[in-house]
Structures are given as C-alpha cells and as structure tokens.
Design a protein around this motif. Structure first.
Motif, PDB file in Angstrom:
ATOM      1  N   ASN A 191       1.119  -1.039  -0.077  1.00 50.21           N
ATOM      2  CA  ASN A 191       0.190   0.089   0.052  1.00 50.21           C
ATOM      3  C   ASN A 191       1.190   0.802  -0.146  1.00 50.21           C
ATOM      4  N   GLY A 192       2.100   1.479   0.826  1.00 47.70           N
ATOM      5  CA  GLY A 192       3.305   2.561   0.519  1.00 47.70           C
ATOM      6  C   GLY A 192       3.117   1.917  -0.565  1.00 47.70           C
ATOM      7  N   GLU A 193       3.914   1.028  -1.637  1.00 44.88           N
ATOM      8  CA  GLU A 193       4.199   1.846  -2.771  1.00 44.88           C
ATOM      9  C   GLU A 193       3.408   2.594  -3.803  1.00 44.88           C
ATOM     10  N   LEU A 194       1.789   1.576  -3.534  1.00 42.52           N
ATOM     11  CA  LEU A 194       0.970   1.954  -4.202  1.00 42.52           C
ATOM     12  C   LEU A 194       0.558   2.843  -3.805  1.00 42.52           C
ATOM     13  N   THR A 195       0.438   4.228  -3.607  1.00 41.78           N
ATOM     14  CA  THR A 195      -0.496   4.863  -3.784  1.00 41.78           C
ATOM     15  C   THR A 195      -1.368   5.772  -4.101  1.00 41.78           C
ATOM     16  N   PRO A 196      -2.407   6.044  -3.683  1.00 35.20           N
ATOM     17  CA  PRO A 196      -3.197   6.589  -4.329  1.00 35.20           C
ATOM     18  C   PRO A 196      -2.803   7.322  -6.160  1.00 35.20           C
ATOM     19  N   ALA A 197      -2.359   8.447  -6.032  1.00 35.54           N
ATOM     20  CA  ALA A 197      -1.410   9.031  -6.753  1.00 35.54           C
ATOM     21  C   ALA A 197      -0.566   8.220  -8.042  1.00 35.54           C
ATOM     22  N   VAL A 198       0.033   7.362  -7.145  1.00 34.26           N
ATOM     23  CA  VAL A 198       0.569   5.960  -8.188  1.00 34.26           C
ATOM     24  C   VAL A 198      -0.444   5.188  -9.077  1.00 34.26           C
ATOM     25  N   ALA A 199      -1.592   4.852  -8.322  1.00 34.04           N
ATOM     26  CA  ALA A 199      -2.683   3.862  -9.278  1.00 34.04           C
ATOM     27  C   ALA A 199      -3.449   4.434  -9.952  1.00 34.04           C
ATOM     28  N   ALA A 200      -4.215   5.944  -9.861  1.00 33.33           N
ATOM     29  CA  ALA A 200      -4.400   6.836 -10.654  1.00 33.33           C
ATOM     30  C   ALA A 200      -3.401   7.293 -11.402  1.00 33.33           C
ATOM     31  N   ALA A 201      -1.756   6.970 -11.528  1.00 29.25           N
ATOM     32  CA  ALA A 201      -1.830   8.068 -12.808  1.00 29.25           C
ATOM     33  C   ALA A 201      -1.436   5.889 -14.026  1.00 29.25           C
ATOM     34  N   LEU A 202      -0.988   5.530 -13.124  1.00 31.73           N
ATOM     35  CA  LEU A 202      -1.829   3.743 -13.969  1.00 31.73           C
ATOM     36  C   LEU A 202      -2.599   3.768 -14.546  1.00 31.73           C
ATOM     37  N   ARG A 203      -3.459   3.890 -13.707  1.00 30.42           N
ATOM     38  CA  ARG A 203      -4.895   3.609 -14.453  1.00 30.42           C
ATOM     39  C   ARG A 203      -5.399   4.247 -15.947  1.00 30.42           C
ATOM     40  N   GLY A 204      -4.946   5.725 -15.718  1.00 31.58           N
ATOM     41  CA  GLY A 204      -5.288   6.709 -16.653  1.00 31.58           C
ATOM     42  C   GLY A 204      -4.099   6.890 -17.624  1.00 31.58           C
ATOM     43  N   ILE A 205      -2.909   5.575 -17.165  1.00 32.19           N
ATOM     44  CA  ILE A 205      -2.223   5.345 -18.457  1.00 32.19           C
ATOM     45  C   ILE A 205      -2.207   4.162 -19.461  1.00 32.19           C
ATOM     46  N   ALA A 206      -2.871   3.322 -18.367  1.00 26.71           N
ATOM     47  CA  ALA A 206      -3.287   2.302 -18.963  1.00 26.71           C
ATOM     48  C   ALA A 206      -4.722   2.402 -20.076  1.00 26.71           C
TER      49      ALA A 206
END
Length: 504
Positions: A56-71
């Motif tokens: 959960n520390g690696e997959l922060t909300p900002a990281v998860a949102a960025a990855l979702r947008g790119i995907a």
C-alpha cells in the motif's frame, strides 16, 4: 581555525622532519559483502530503487491513478493494448462463468429456476443492459485495465417487480475515496480501527466497509464530490493481490507501459521517416544559372509570383532542358524493424501473461507442439486467475447475495449453496484429446464429472440431459453409434448386459 601539523611543530621549536612518502590506498567504508550479488551496493546496482515500503505504501492513490490513466490511454489508442485486455477478459470469462444452485449436494430445480429468471436476464443489472455474464465480462476488462473493479449490491423494493429484490452495480475503482486514510477515532472501551485509502478496517484487520463517491470523480458532477460509507457486505472489491496485505490493485499493464510507449514511438518514427524519404523524390541540377527555380520567389516582383513545384504521377514522361540532370533520392531502409517489433511484442506479451500469438495474431512460426505448449501454460494462468481471484471475489459475492435474496422472499435456504463452472476450453486436437479422455476414464485416472467440468458443463445437468436423450432413443426405437449401450467403439452391436443372480 585548527592549526596544521606544521604550525604545531614550529611552535614547539622543532624542525619538521620529512619522511619518505608512503602511498596508502584508502578503501571506502562499507559493510560486509552480501552473499547475494543482487544485494551488493556498487556501480552495477546503483540504479536500483530499493524500498522497504509495503504494497500500500508503493501503490499510493497518486501512483494508482497515474497508472490507471496511462493504461486507459493505451487501451484506447494502442491496438496491442486493446487486444491484450480483450484476450484476457475473453478467456477469463468468455460467454460467462455459469452457476447451479444446490441443496445438500443436489441441484434444487425450484431455486435454480428463480435464480436464472433474475441473473440470466438484464433484471440483475442496475442499468438494465447486461445479464450476469455481461457484467462478468465488463468486470474482467476493468480489472485488467484499471487494476480492480467494484461491484455494489443494490436492494430493491417489491414494487419493482424483479424476480429477486436486488441488483448489481459494476463501477470502476475510481469510486473509492482515497482521502479516507489513517486511524479512526476511538470511543471509550472501543478501538476505532483504521482506514487505508478509502477501505475501512476494524481493530483486528477485517474489512468493515468502503467510502464510495456518489458518482465517478471524473464525471465533473456536483453529486460526485461527496463520499458515503457502504458496508463491506454490500460491496465486492475484486483485484489481483500480488503481495500480502495489498488492499488495492494495480493495472496489469504496469510492467509494460513504458515498453508499449517506446514501441509506439518507434513505429511513429519509422513511419515518419519513410514518409519524408518518399516525399523527397529528386533534385534537378543544370547549367542555367539565371533560370527560375520552381517554387522559389524571383528577385523581381513582390514575391507572390511562384511557379508550382514539380511532381511525379504514374505514367509520366518528363523531358529535361539541356544541361539539366535529375538525381533521385534513396529512401532509408527498414532493416531490423521486424526483429525489433517481435522482441518488443514478446516482452509485452510476457508482461501481460498472455501468449505472443494471442496478443498479435501472428501464427507464422507456430507448429502444433509449440502452439499446444503455449496454450497449456496460458490455461494454467487463466485457471489461477479464475479460481484464486474472480470466482471467490466476484462470483462468491453474487452467490452470497443470491442466497440472502432467496431468504428475503421467503424461500428455505437450509443447506443451499451455489457452485460455479468456468467456460470450457476448445480442444486443440479433438480427435486425439477425446480419445485420451476416454482412455483416462476407462483406466480410472479421470471421471466423467471432471471431464464435463473441463468442457465448461455442470456434471449434474449434463448427466440428466444424457439420461433424457437415452430414454428418448429407447422410446423411439433408435439405435445410434453414439449410444455405448447398443454399439461398441468399433461399430459392432453391444452384447446385452446380463445380471448374475446372487447366491443364496
């Protein structure tokens, strides 16, 4: 300021004595060498990002949102990304993971009929567009693209006239409010638990519920800004947990987003290079110094009088003026393009966990053995995703809600369970595989029920239908080759079964 050693010596009236210079190699301070080369700190490992953060520390909300947008951008605009998401969803769910309602290990036809009137129609969808299997396919694509999917149970009134008083709402993981994070306030004698990016837990770590936005946060509507607490019993949060204690899922494209971006840029560069090279046809040279160059303004006039640029069209014969010579350009070649493309697409396929042939549709170098090996490995991955993620988390929630809804309408649910059957897999070589299945059953290494499940059929339903067909054959007096009671495998009439009387 500290004095140098020379100043201190002179202060005592002594003459400094020069000693021969001694060269000493000073080794940098460091810990003992790691027994694993990968744990050694040095030049080769200087670029590694080492972290002790949890999932959960690696997959922060900002990281998860960025990855979702790119995907999502890749799936919209990259054909291989769109194909990768489609092939995983199509093979994970296909035409649907079907169900049967059992009571004490036997199919309950009455409850099964009620469940099918609800789940096999669009009555189960809050949008009124999909049946259960359409929602499954939509959820599978969302899991691959966005990393997770959220399914919410919506209770309905009797006045809605549904077969069962609930519906399913499938939404994207963006609905989870990540601002709800941290410890919860405690009351006297009660520990408040904690929140992890929108998921609420009790003090012992069990999920209590989710903070969900009232609408998609990307919709821009005013009603989407606030979030509401929804009990965990009414929510199914489906994702692939790659690490222990992982509470949110990452898009399956995470390992390959940069590769897909680089590969897309490479294709665009190659295409632009060839377009520019093809557009530049040739150069005309001559001895006429004062001649007008087509397309270039002359010294006279205001510069608006321009001769049109020359061009070439099919079937053209062009005569040059005396002294002129045409030199044609040599467009750059595309050597290495096919090899780089295959290497890149193989890496992308490996990162997604799908065969290269399924991702690209390229079957040029596939034979029966290699195709079978790749398909069998893909089947293992699909079975793992089905039985360790999708069926327990998505289908299991639907089964629990189904049983609770049956109880709500007054049905007896004592001993009632729901069993799920994934779609069958097409055989690569039916002639050989059917014979191998038959031999395995006859030798006791397999069972007819297990073989039916592998085909995506429920054994009880299959045997009931088979018995009905055989009774119909007998009633009509038909003897077919497919009836093993009447015809042997080589086409001879089967001997009638004899009953040996028991010895008294």
């Amino acid at each position: 300021m500290a004095r140098s050693i020379w100043d201190r010596i002179r202060g005592r009236g002594e003459q400094p004595t020069l000693q021969p210079a001694v060269t000493q190699r000073i080794r940098p301070a460091r810990g003992p060498r790691a027994e694993y080369d990968g744990a050694t700190i040095g030049r080769r490992a200087a670029g590694w990002r080492r972290t002790r953060l949890d999932a959960n520390g690696e997959l922060t909300p900002a990281v998860a949102a960025a990855l979702r947008g790119i995907a999502r951008d890749l799936v919209r605009n990259n054909p291989f990304a769109a194909r990768g998401a489609a092939t995983i969803a199509n093979n994970l769910v296909g035409t649907g993971i079907t169900f049967q309602v059992y009571r004490n290990g036997v199919i309950d036809d009455h409850l099964n009929a009620i469940a099918r009137r609800h789940l096999d129609t669009s009555a189960c969808d809050t949008g009124g567009r999909h049946d259960l299997y359409g929602l499954q396919l939509q959820a599978a694509r969302t899991i691959v693209e966005s990393g997770a999917v959220v399914m919410r149970r919506r209770w309905r009134r009797v006045s809605d006239r549904l077969p069962l008083p609930f519906q399913l709402q499938v939404v994207e993981p963006d609905y989870i409010d990540p601002s709800k994070h941290g410890p919860l306030a405690s009351t006297p004698g009660v520990n408040g638990g904690f929140l992890i990016n929108g998921v609420q837990f009790n003090p012992i770590g069990a999920r209590e519920g989710y903070w969900l936005y009232n609408g998609h946060p990307g919709a821009g509507r005013a009603d989407a800004l606030g979030s509401t607490f929804v009990k965990a019993a009414d929510v199914a949060h489906v994702f692939r947990a790659d690490r222990p204690e992982m509470e949110h899922g990452a898009t399956w494209f995470a390992p390959v987003v940069l590769r897909m971006k680089d590969f897309g840029d490479f294709e665009d560069a190659q295409l632009t290079r060839q377009k520019l090279a093809s557009a530049f046809v040739g150069v005309v040279t001559g001895e006429d110094v004062d001649g007008v160059i087509p397309g270039i303004a002359t010294d006279e006039g205001d510069g608006t009088e321009r001769e049109p640029l020359d061009y070439i069209e099919p079937g053209t014969f062009q005569y040059a003026r005396p002294g002129e010579q045409v030199e044609f350009s040599s467009p750059p070649g595309v050597e290495g393009y096919a090899d780089y493309t295959k290497v890149s697409l193989r890496a992308i396929a490996a990162g997604l966990g799908v065969p290269y042939e399924a991702l690209t549709g390229d079957l040029s170098n596939v034979n029966f053995s290699s195709g079978r090996m790749g398909w069998l490995e893909y089947q293992r991955s699909l079975a793992a995703w089905q039985w360790s993620m999708f069926i327990p988390q998505f289908c299991g929630a639907v089964g629990d809600w189904l049983i609770e809804a049956l109880e709500t309408v007054g049905e007896d649910i004592n001993g009632v369970t729901v069993k799920w059957t994934p779609p069958g897999r097409e055989m690569i070589n039916p002639a050989e595989e059917i014979k191998a299945t038959r031999d395995a059953i006859r030798s006791g290494q397999d069972t007819p029920s297990a073989a039916a499940r592998r085909r995506g059929e429920d054994p009880d339903t299959f045997f009931a239908e088979l018995a009905s067909d055989l009774q119909r054959f007998d009633k009509l007096g038909l003897i077919l080759d497919c009836d093993p009671r009447r015809v042997t495998a080589v086409g001879n009439p089967a001997e009638p079964a004899t009953t040996t009387p028991k010895e008294g």
